[in-house]
Motif scaffolding. Structure first.
Motif, PDB file in Angstrom:
ATOM      1  N   LEU A   1      -7.665  -9.643  10.506  1.00  0.00           N
ATOM      2  CA  LEU A   1      -8.695  -8.688  10.096  1.00  0.00           C
ATOM      3  C   LEU A   1      -8.420  -8.176   8.694  1.00  0.00           C
ATOM      4  O   LEU A   1      -7.264  -7.973   8.317  1.00  0.00           O
ATOM      5  CB  LEU A   1      -8.706  -7.497  11.065  1.00  0.00           C
ATOM      6  N   ARG A   2      -9.489  -7.960   7.972  1.00  0.00           N
ATOM      7  CA  ARG A   2      -9.374  -7.376   6.629  1.00  0.00           C
ATOM      8  C   ARG A   2      -9.546  -5.866   6.751  1.00  0.00           C
ATOM      9  O   ARG A   2     -10.539  -5.393   7.317  1.00  0.00           O
ATOM     10  CB  ARG A   2     -10.458  -7.955   5.723  1.00  0.00           C
ATOM     11  N   GLN A   3      -8.576  -5.119   6.235  1.00  0.00           N
ATOM     12  CA  GLN A   3      -8.607  -3.656   6.275  1.00  0.00           C
ATOM     13  C   GLN A   3      -8.620  -3.117   4.856  1.00  0.00           C
ATOM     14  O   GLN A   3      -8.159  -3.797   3.934  1.00  0.00           O
ATOM     15  CB  GLN A   3      -7.349  -3.124   6.964  1.00  0.00           C
ATOM     16  N   VAL A   4      -9.062  -1.884   4.705  1.00  0.00           N
ATOM     17  CA  VAL A   4      -9.118  -1.276   3.371  1.00  0.00           C
ATOM     18  C   VAL A   4      -8.365   0.065   3.387  1.00  0.00           C
ATOM     19  O   VAL A   4      -8.492   0.841   4.333  1.00  0.00           O
ATOM     20  CB  VAL A   4     -10.582  -1.055   2.934  1.00  0.00           C
ATOM     21  N   LEU A   5      -7.590   0.288   2.351  1.00  0.00           N
ATOM     22  CA  LEU A   5      -6.895   1.567   2.147  1.00  0.00           C
ATOM     23  C   LEU A   5      -7.519   2.255   0.932  1.00  0.00           C
ATOM     24  O   LEU A   5      -7.809   1.586  -0.069  1.00  0.00           O
ATOM     25  CB  LEU A   5      -5.405   1.315   1.872  1.00  0.00           C
TER      26      LEU A   5
ATOM     27  N   GLY B   1       7.985  12.730  13.086  1.00  0.00           N
ATOM     28  CA  GLY B   1       7.127  11.673  12.550  1.00  0.00           C
ATOM     29  C   GLY B   1       7.102  11.722  11.031  1.00  0.00           C
ATOM     30  O   GLY B   1       7.541  12.703  10.423  1.00  0.00           O
ATOM     31  N   GLY B   2       6.582  10.699  10.422  1.00  0.00           N
ATOM     32  CA  GLY B   2       6.530  10.723   8.966  1.00  0.00           C
ATOM     33  C   GLY B   2       6.054   9.428   8.361  1.00  0.00           C
ATOM     34  O   GLY B   2       5.186   8.738   8.923  1.00  0.00           O
ATOM     35  N   VAL B   3       6.663   9.103   7.250  1.00  0.00           N
ATOM     36  CA  VAL B   3       6.142   8.061   6.372  1.00  0.00           C
ATOM     37  C   VAL B   3       7.274   7.102   5.994  1.00  0.00           C
ATOM     38  O   VAL B   3       8.376   7.538   5.664  1.00  0.00           O
ATOM     39  CB  VAL B   3       5.573   8.723   5.099  1.00  0.00           C
ATOM     40  N   LEU B   4       6.982   5.820   6.054  1.00  0.00           N
ATOM     41  CA  LEU B   4       7.893   4.785   5.540  1.00  0.00           C
ATOM     42  C   LEU B   4       7.339   4.239   4.232  1.00  0.00           C
ATOM     43  O   LEU B   4       6.118   4.242   4.016  1.00  0.00           O
ATOM     44  CB  LEU B   4       8.009   3.642   6.550  1.00  0.00           C
ATOM     45  N   PHE B   5       8.227   3.736   3.399  1.00  0.00           N
ATOM     46  CA  PHE B   5       7.833   3.143   2.118  1.00  0.00           C
ATOM     47  C   PHE B   5       8.029   1.630   2.247  1.00  0.00           C
ATOM     48  O   PHE B   5       9.146   1.117   2.072  1.00  0.00           O
ATOM     49  CB  PHE B   5       8.669   3.754   0.991  1.00  0.00           C
ATOM     50  N   PRO B   6       6.977   0.902   2.632  1.00  0.00           N
ATOM     51  CA  PRO B   6       7.170  -0.485   3.094  1.00  0.00           C
ATOM     52  C   PRO B   6       7.720  -1.427   2.032  1.00  0.00           C
ATOM     53  O   PRO B   6       8.580  -2.259   2.339  1.00  0.00           O
ATOM     54  CB  PRO B   6       5.767  -0.898   3.556  1.00  0.00           C
TER      55      PRO B   6
ATOM     56  N   GLN C   1       1.596   9.195  -6.157  1.00  0.00           N
ATOM     57  CA  GLN C   1       0.245   8.842  -6.592  1.00  0.00           C
ATOM     58  C   GLN C   1      -0.641  10.079  -6.630  1.00  0.00           C
ATOM     59  O   GLN C   1      -0.417  11.052  -5.906  1.00  0.00           O
ATOM     60  CB  GLN C   1      -0.346   7.800  -5.643  1.00  0.00           C
ATOM     61  N   ALA C   2      -1.658  10.011  -7.490  1.00  0.00           N
ATOM     62  CA  ALA C   2      -2.544  11.163  -7.657  1.00  0.00           C
ATOM     63  C   ALA C   2      -3.401  11.377  -6.413  1.00  0.00           C
ATOM     64  O   ALA C   2      -3.694  12.513  -6.037  1.00  0.00           O
ATOM     65  CB  ALA C   2      -3.441  10.943  -8.876  1.00  0.00           C
ATOM     66  N   GLY C   3      -3.800  10.289  -5.759  1.00  0.00           N
ATOM     67  CA  GLY C   3      -4.762  10.405  -4.667  1.00  0.00           C
ATOM     68  C   GLY C   3      -4.108  10.628  -3.313  1.00  0.00           C
ATOM     69  O   GLY C   3      -2.908  10.439  -3.143  1.00  0.00           O
ATOM     70  N   VAL C   4      -4.957  11.038  -2.372  1.00  0.00           N
ATOM     71  CA  VAL C   4      -4.532  11.194  -0.980  1.00  0.00           C
ATOM     72  C   VAL C   4      -4.930   9.917  -0.258  1.00  0.00           C
ATOM     73  O   VAL C   4      -6.106   9.555  -0.221  1.00  0.00           O
ATOM     74  CB  VAL C   4      -5.238  12.413  -0.334  1.00  0.00           C
ATOM     75  N   LYS C   5      -3.942   9.239   0.344  1.00  0.00           N
ATOM     76  CA  LYS C   5      -4.237   7.933   0.962  1.00  0.00           C
ATOM     77  C   LYS C   5      -4.856   8.132   2.344  1.00  0.00           C
ATOM     78  O   LYS C   5      -4.277   8.807   3.199  1.00  0.00           O
ATOM     79  CB  LYS C   5      -2.958   7.114   1.070  1.00  0.00           C
TER      80      LYS C   5
ATOM     81  N   GLY D   1       0.814  -1.223   0.000  1.00  0.00           N
ATOM     82  CA  GLY D   1       0.000   0.000   0.000  1.00  0.00           C
ATOM     83  C   GLY D   1       0.838   1.259   0.000  1.00  0.00           C
ATOM     84  O   GLY D   1       0.344   2.340   0.271  1.00  0.00           O
ATOM     85  N   ARG D   2       2.143   1.116  -0.259  1.00  0.00           N
ATOM     86  CA  ARG D   2       3.076   2.207  -0.565  1.00  0.00           C
ATOM     87  C   ARG D   2       3.560   3.035   0.617  1.00  0.00           C
ATOM     88  O   ARG D   2       4.653   3.586   0.560  1.00  0.00           O
ATOM     89  CB  ARG D   2       2.501   3.144  -1.643  1.00  0.00           C
TER      90      ARG D   2
END
Ligand SMILES: Cc1cc2nc3c(=O)[nH]c(=O)nc-3n(C[C@H](O)[C@H](O)[C@H](O)COP(=O)(O)OP(=O)(O)OC[C@H]3O[C@@H](n4cnc5c(N)ncnc54)[C@H](O)[C@@H]3O)c2cc1C
Length: 389
Positions: free
Chosen positions: A230-234, A156-161, A274-278, A50-51
């Protein structure tokens, strides 16, 4: 069929977030290590796609996690320097809380907002408490209500898994690890002084094995009844004002806006091209079998994200979800990680860095697990996670 000359001290089953870190650190210690994965990691069937993943130093899930995330940040930066790849981006992290939000059991426990703040104070983690007006002024897409409070953490921030996993596996192979992709474990048993791992390509033998199989672990280890899958949605939502969602204007965030665990959502700045906001919620469905997951996302679920979470809280977004994907959470009731011996033998270790917040800790967890397995002092204290035999 498997190469009959494969010779291993340790077999790691599962090369996702935890397994890729563990196999790297074992190989760097000179351990003869073989890692296997049923897919070709990084892949989109488990818990690590999921990036992007959020990382934050004041870990509201509990202070035992703080040394893990601090050490992980240092490791991610070291791997970036070694490879020239981008693994982490410091974008700032905002936690917004409604007064009722701290009664919700976020990641297994109530009091997440208050604990985040007190852990930041105790560990000297740089942070600011922002008024709703200050949030609205500094980050134009956010519309916190006047009765809400906000914690801002600049580190804080973002990792690229996917990149983190790919890079760790590449470095592991460079350090001498043997990796077998598309090789599925069918079972693992004690045998003589070691273990035998039955795979669909033959049997592997070693002194010990570690199962880091994510959402598949509960089904492989009946000894872990407290883990649920559990099933999650992004979702990726179309921005109307894209600049409001770029790093700098828009930090990674968590928003706890009501008294139920499902009254929360989180999101990411547009750092991944990506174009969208996650954006994502803490709503989920429980699964009985991670091999049978409905990967389609109903339009009603996408609409519920917009209606129940985004509306009135974020502005500058079009009311349109561009795309969605499913991901698997493994959840312990108390929000903790699990490191446990197999009920039949200490030579098989079961590891779940789970509960929806494991990625940020996985680099340091792999390092300390490697030290634990080889009988060395561990860089981070794993005592809070190791289940007694
Ligand atoms: C939607 C979502 C959002 C999240 N957000 C965050 C976040 O913002 N921040 C954060 O820190 N964490 C977050 N997490 C949690 C984090 O991503 C997970 O805790 C972490 O990725 C789990 O890693 P893992 O190694 O346990 O599992 P995985 O990375 O899924 O790895 C398990 C591996 O085992 C392999 N495997 C399974 N069975 C077998 C078998 N029989 N034989 C061989 N191989 C096998 C699989 O193929 C897989 O590659 C999130 C998780 C999800 C699902």
């Amino acid at each position: 069929m498997l190469d009959p000359h494969i010779n291993a001290d340790v077999i790691i089953v599962g090369l996702g977030a935890v397994g890729s870190a563990l196999v790297l650190h074992l190989a760097r210690q000179g351990v003869k290590v073989v890692g296997i994965d049923r897919f070709d990691p990084p892949h989109d069937q488990g818990s690590s796609h999921g990036r992007t993943r959020i990382t934050r130093l004041a870990v509201g899930e509990g202070e035992a996690f703080v040394p893990l995330v601090q050490r992980s940040h240092a490791l991610w930066r070291r791997f970036e320097a070694e490879t020239g790849e981008r693994l982490m981006q410091t974008t700032g992290l905002l936690v917004v809380g409604a007064p009722a939000g701290d009664t919700a059991a976020y990641h297994g426990q109530a009091g997440f907002f208050a604990r985040t703040r007190s852990i930041a104070q105790r560990f000297g983690i740089e942070h600011e408490m922002l008024s709703p007006a200050a949030v609205r002024e500094r980050f134009p897409a956010f519309l916190p209500g006047d009765d809400e409070h906000a914690y801002y953490e600049p580190e804080g921030g973002v990792l690229f898994p996917e990149t983190c996993i790919r890079v760790q596996l590449m470095l592991a192979e460079r350090a001498g690890a043997r990796l077998l992709r598309r090789c599925r474990m069918q079972g693992v048993t004690p045998e003589g002084d070691g273990v035998a791992v039955q795979t669909d390509a033959g049997v592997l033998r070693a002194g010990r094995a570690v199962l880091c199989t994510g959402a598949w672990l509960p089904g492989q280890a009946a000894a872990l009844p407290r883990l649920r899958v559990l099933r999650q949605v992004l979702h990726w939502v179309e921005p109307e004002v894209p600049a409001w969602f770029d790093a700098g204007a828009f930090p990674a965030f968590l928003w706890l806006h009501g008294p139920d665990a499902s009254d929360a959502f989180y999101g990411f700045p547009r750092v991944d091209g990506q174009a969208g906001v996650k954006l994502a919620t803490e709503q989920f469905t429980q699964l009985s079998d991670p091999d049978h997951v409905d990967r389609t996302v109903a339009p009603a679920v996408e609409q519920a994200l917009l209606d129940d979470h985004v509306a009135g809280r974020l502005r500058g977004l079009a009311p349109r979800v561009l795309t969605s994907t499913t991901c698997l959470y493994t959840m312990a009731d108390d929000g903790n990680f699990v490191i446990a011996p197999h009920p039949d033998t200490e030579r098989i270790t079961l590891v779940s860095a789970c509960s929806g917040h494991g990625f940020k800790h996985s680099a340091a967890l792999g390092e300390s697990l490697a030290q634990h397995i080889t009988g060395q002092p561990t860089r981070c204290d794993l005592g809070s996670f190791i289940a007694p035999r």
